[in-house]
Design a protein around this motif. Structure first.
Motif, mmCIF file in Angstrom:
data_model
loop_
_atom_site.group_PDB
_atom_site.id
_atom_site.type_symbol
_atom_site.label_atom_id
_atom_site.label_comp_id
_atom_site.label_asym_id
_atom_site.label_seq_id
_atom_site.Cartn_x
_atom_site.Cartn_y
_atom_site.Cartn_z
ATOM 1 N N ASP A 55 18.713 2.091 -4.329
ATOM 2 C CA ASP A 55 17.453 2.383 -3.454
ATOM 3 C C ASP A 55 16.486 1.624 -3.831
ATOM 4 O O ASP A 55 16.052 1.648 -4.954
ATOM 5 C CB ASP A 55 17.172 3.826 -3.563
ATOM 6 N N GLY A 56 15.558 1.357 -2.860
ATOM 7 C CA GLY A 56 14.433 0.407 -3.142
ATOM 8 C C GLY A 56 13.133 1.438 -3.259
ATOM 9 O O GLY A 56 13.441 2.530 -3.104
ATOM 10 N N PRO A 57 11.976 0.919 -3.725
ATOM 11 C CA PRO A 57 10.709 1.755 -3.653
ATOM 12 C C PRO A 57 10.461 2.232 -2.264
ATOM 13 O O PRO A 57 10.866 1.585 -1.255
ATOM 14 C CB PRO A 57 9.672 0.715 -4.073
ATOM 15 N N THR A 58 9.704 3.411 -2.211
ATOM 16 C CA THR A 58 9.287 3.946 -0.935
ATOM 17 C C THR A 58 7.714 3.787 -0.810
ATOM 18 O O THR A 58 7.319 3.956 0.443
ATOM 19 C CB THR A 58 9.651 5.544 -0.988
ATOM 20 N N GLU A 59 6.949 3.130 -1.722
ATOM 21 C CA GLU A 59 5.592 2.930 -1.586
ATOM 22 C C GLU A 59 5.409 1.668 -1.817
ATOM 23 O O GLU A 59 6.205 0.563 -2.259
ATOM 24 C CB GLU A 59 4.925 3.712 -3.047
ATOM 25 N N ALA A 60 4.351 1.230 -0.974
ATOM 26 C CA ALA A 60 4.042 -0.297 -0.832
ATOM 27 C C ALA A 60 3.485 -0.564 -2.308
ATOM 28 O O ALA A 60 2.855 0.129 -3.021
ATOM 29 C CB ALA A 60 2.876 -0.380 0.053
ATOM 30 N N PRO A 61 3.567 -2.027 -2.517
ATOM 31 C CA PRO A 61 3.308 -2.448 -3.840
ATOM 32 C C PRO A 61 1.596 -2.286 -4.117
ATOM 33 O O PRO A 61 0.923 -2.371 -3.060
ATOM 34 C CB PRO A 61 3.807 -3.952 -3.701
ATOM 35 N N ALA A 62 1.227 -2.234 -5.138
ATOM 36 C CA ALA A 62 -0.091 -2.231 -5.472
ATOM 37 C C ALA A 62 -0.758 -3.375 -5.312
ATOM 38 O O ALA A 62 -2.085 -3.395 -5.259
ATOM 39 C CB ALA A 62 -0.415 -1.244 -6.662
ATOM 40 N N ASP A 63 0.012 -4.460 -5.856
ATOM 41 C CA ASP A 63 -0.700 -5.679 -5.787
ATOM 42 C C ASP A 63 -0.982 -6.420 -4.316
ATOM 43 O O ASP A 63 0.038 -6.121 -3.683
ATOM 44 C CB ASP A 63 0.299 -6.782 -6.698
ATOM 45 N N PRO A 64 -2.171 -6.504 -3.974
ATOM 46 C CA PRO A 64 -2.188 -7.079 -2.477
ATOM 47 C C PRO A 64 -1.337 -7.974 -2.092
ATOM 48 O O PRO A 64 -1.110 -8.226 -0.998
ATOM 49 C CB PRO A 64 -3.750 -7.474 -2.438
ATOM 50 N N ALA A 65 -1.038 -9.141 -3.015
ATOM 51 C CA ALA A 65 -0.332 -10.045 -2.671
ATOM 52 C C ALA A 65 1.204 -9.707 -2.418
ATOM 53 O O ALA A 65 1.878 -10.099 -1.293
ATOM 54 C CB ALA A 65 -0.169 -11.574 -3.794
ATOM 55 N N LEU A 66 1.775 -8.660 -3.095
ATOM 56 C CA LEU A 66 2.969 -8.294 -2.903
ATOM 57 C C LEU A 66 2.956 -7.471 -1.807
ATOM 58 O O LEU A 66 4.128 -7.692 -0.914
ATOM 59 C CB LEU A 66 3.364 -7.534 -4.285
ATOM 60 N N ALA A 67 1.811 -6.577 -1.280
ATOM 61 C CA ALA A 67 1.856 -5.931 -0.234
ATOM 62 C C ALA A 67 1.793 -6.588 1.084
ATOM 63 O O ALA A 67 2.501 -6.318 2.116
ATOM 64 C CB ALA A 67 0.479 -5.002 -0.324
ATOM 65 N N ARG A 68 1.428 -7.993 0.803
ATOM 66 C CA ARG A 68 1.284 -8.944 2.063
ATOM 67 C C ARG A 68 2.939 -9.575 2.258
ATOM 68 O O ARG A 68 3.195 -9.699 3.343
ATOM 69 C CB ARG A 68 0.382 -10.102 1.870
ATOM 70 N N LEU A 69 3.333 -9.763 1.236
ATOM 71 C CA LEU A 69 4.834 -10.139 1.169
ATOM 72 C C LEU A 69 5.774 -9.088 1.705
ATOM 73 O O LEU A 69 6.859 -9.368 2.116
ATOM 74 C CB LEU A 69 5.308 -10.861 -0.152
ATOM 75 N N PHE A 70 5.584 -7.958 1.395
ATOM 76 C CA PHE A 70 6.543 -6.787 1.673
ATOM 77 C C PHE A 70 5.478 -5.649 2.393
ATOM 78 O O PHE A 70 5.419 -4.513 1.922
ATOM 79 C CB PHE A 70 7.038 -6.257 0.352
ATOM 80 N N PRO A 71 5.212 -6.008 3.588
ATOM 81 C CA PRO A 71 4.064 -5.430 4.206
ATOM 82 C C PRO A 71 5.104 -3.777 4.932
ATOM 83 O O PRO A 71 6.014 -3.866 5.055
ATOM 84 C CB PRO A 71 3.893 -6.140 5.681
#
Length: 192
Positions: A55-71
């Motif tokens: 299972d992957g994470p259920t929360e968005a990444p904290a890093d803004p760049a990762l949050a943009r790559l994995f919206p």
């Protein structure tokens, strides 16, 4: 930097890169590989079957760049999320993020290996039509990441061309603009 993609016929593309362009592009892709990483809970402990069902994470990444790559897949980014859209986004992320990370890693690694195939110097790199989408994905990920790091908005993108040389962001801005030109030229090349 003048290296841009040109059509090589049949949906394939070619690009002439000098040694500096190869070095910059390779360095950016290696940094992308480090940024993406396997993700939370994504290594499977070396067991391919466990990794397949992880299972992957259920929360968005904290890093803004990762949050943009994995919206988030649900909700409106302009408004605060409600509990239902947060729960749906978390479930969607849980089942898709690890695969998306793996694809982004594969795309970046493909580009690194293609650049390594030039033997450490410059040269003409040819990309088969089947691999052009990998290049587009890898270039897009780099450009999105740099855009977040530079805090680029649509309104100020034109102003990037007018940055003074003394601005410390200038090297990253030049890379950001070059990546955009690479993307555009690759799209035009595969459309021919």
């Amino acid at each position: 930097m003048a290296g841009l993609f040109e059509s090589a016929g049949g949906g394939s593309a070619a690009i002439a890169l000098d040694e500096l362009e190869v070095s910059i592009l390779r360095s950016l892709e290696v940094q992308m590989l480090e940024l993406i990483g396997p993700g939370p809970g994504g290594d499977g402990g070396g067991d391919p079957l466990a990794a397949l069902f992880a299972d992957g994470p259920t929360e968005a990444p904290a890093d803004p760049a990762l949050a943009r790559l994995f919206p988030d897949a649900y909700g409106d980014p302009e408004r605060p999320a409600d509990a239902e859209s947060e729960a749906m986004a978390g479930e969607f992320r849980r089942y898709t993020e690890l695969d998306l990370r793996a694809r982004k890693r594969e795309d970046a690694l493909y580009v690194v290996r293609a650049l390594d195939g030039l033997g450490g110097g410059g040269g003409v790199l040819k990309t088969a039509s089947a691999d052009c989408l990998r290049w587009l994905g890898a270039l897009n990920d780099l450009r999105l990441t740099l855009g977040v790091r530079l805090e680029v908005t649509e309104e100020d993108e034109q102003g990037l061309y007018d940055l003074p040389d003394a601005d410390e962001r200038k090297p990253l801005v030049m890379a950001y603009l070059w990546l955009g030109a690479l993307q555009e030229s690759l799209l035009e090349a595969i459309a021919d």
